[in-house]
Design a protein around this motif. Structure first.
Motif, mmCIF file in Angstrom:
data_model
loop_
_atom_site.group_PDB
_atom_site.id
_atom_site.type_symbol
_atom_site.label_atom_id
_atom_site.label_comp_id
_atom_site.label_asym_id
_atom_site.label_seq_id
_atom_site.Cartn_x
_atom_site.Cartn_y
_atom_site.Cartn_z
ATOM 1 N N ASP A 35 3.178 -49.595 46.170
ATOM 2 C CA ASP A 35 3.880 -50.739 45.580
ATOM 3 C C ASP A 35 5.178 -50.295 44.912
ATOM 4 N N ARG A 36 5.145 -49.159 44.221
ATOM 5 C CA ARG A 36 6.353 -48.647 43.563
ATOM 6 C C ARG A 36 7.424 -48.298 44.596
ATOM 7 N N VAL A 37 7.037 -47.627 45.668
ATOM 8 C CA VAL A 37 7.987 -47.250 46.717
ATOM 9 C C VAL A 37 8.596 -48.497 47.348
ATOM 10 N N ASN A 38 7.761 -49.489 47.644
ATOM 11 C CA ASN A 38 8.264 -50.730 48.240
ATOM 12 C C ASN A 38 9.224 -51.452 47.297
ATOM 13 N N LEU A 39 8.905 -51.492 46.005
ATOM 14 C CA LEU A 39 9.770 -52.137 45.029
ATOM 15 C C LEU A 39 11.109 -51.407 44.917
ATOM 16 N N LEU A 40 11.072 -50.089 44.891
ATOM 17 C CA LEU A 40 12.324 -49.320 44.829
ATOM 18 C C LEU A 40 13.191 -49.567 46.063
ATOM 19 N N GLN A 41 12.567 -49.702 47.226
ATOM 20 C CA GLN A 41 13.323 -50.010 48.442
ATOM 21 C C GLN A 41 13.957 -51.396 48.351
ATOM 22 N N GLU A 42 13.204 -52.376 47.829
ATOM 23 C CA GLU A 42 13.749 -53.720 47.652
ATOM 24 C C GLU A 42 14.908 -53.719 46.664
ATOM 25 N N LEU A 43 14.766 -52.980 45.560
ATOM 26 C CA LEU A 43 15.848 -52.881 44.582
ATOM 27 C C LEU A 43 17.087 -52.230 45.182
ATOM 28 N N GLN A 44 16.895 -51.190 45.973
ATOM 29 C CA GLN A 44 18.028 -50.526 46.624
ATOM 30 C C GLN A 44 18.729 -51.485 47.583
#
Length: 160
Positions: free
Chosen positions: A136-145
């Motif tokens: 979930d953290r990795v996916n959120l960071l990708q969305e933020l990027q």
């Protein structure tokens, strides 16, 4: 509570009982393996991370659930860990791996963080893995990027 015991003798002592009770509150996967990554014990959260149900993966290797490109890295990582010098002693605290990718029983990709330490009851060496699902953290960071890049593009269009 489901705790697998394969190849480890149940000692029935108070410390082991306290470990079982504490395990109920752990939100990370807790896996014990031998030198060749064979699973000796794992907790319910480890089963959840890898999409397993009770008695799945008996006698399997932890590496069966790690993406192939990370297996050599983890083998080297474990081989480089300091070994305990006396029975039940952790010579050094757990060491964190680089982020790794695993796969669930349904072949879904999972992003993981892992801390590993070694211990030695009698003649065998075991490794304790604390594994955390950070998908979930990795996916959120990708969305933020992605959102940041979109905002940067809009700013460039308006100021350019």
């Amino acid at each position: 509570m489901r705790i697998k015991r394969i190849g480890l003798k149940h000692h029935g002592n108070a410390a082991f009982g306290r470990w079982q009770v504490c395990d109920l509150f752990i939100r990370d996967g807790d896996i014990t393996t031998g030198k060749c990554f064979s699973r000796n014990t794992w907790n319910l959260e480890a089963e959840n991370i890898f999409g397993l149900v009770e008695n799945d993966a008996l006698d399997s290797s932890l590496l069966d659930y790690i993406q192939p490109e990370y297996c050599t890295y983890l083998t080297r990582f474990v081989n480089d860990l300091p070994l305990p010098v006396k029975n039940y002693a952790h010579r050094h605290s757990a060491k964190w791996t680089d982020p790794i990718k695993g796969r669930r029983e349904d072949n879904q990709l999972v992003h993981l963080e892992a801390a590993v330490s070694s211990w030695k009851p009698a003649d065998k060496i075991f490794y304790t893995w604390i594994i955390r699902d950070v998908t979930d953290r990795v996916n959120l960071l990708q969305e933020l990027q992605f959102a940041k890049e979109g905002a940067d593009d809009l700013v460039a269009q308006r100021t350019g």
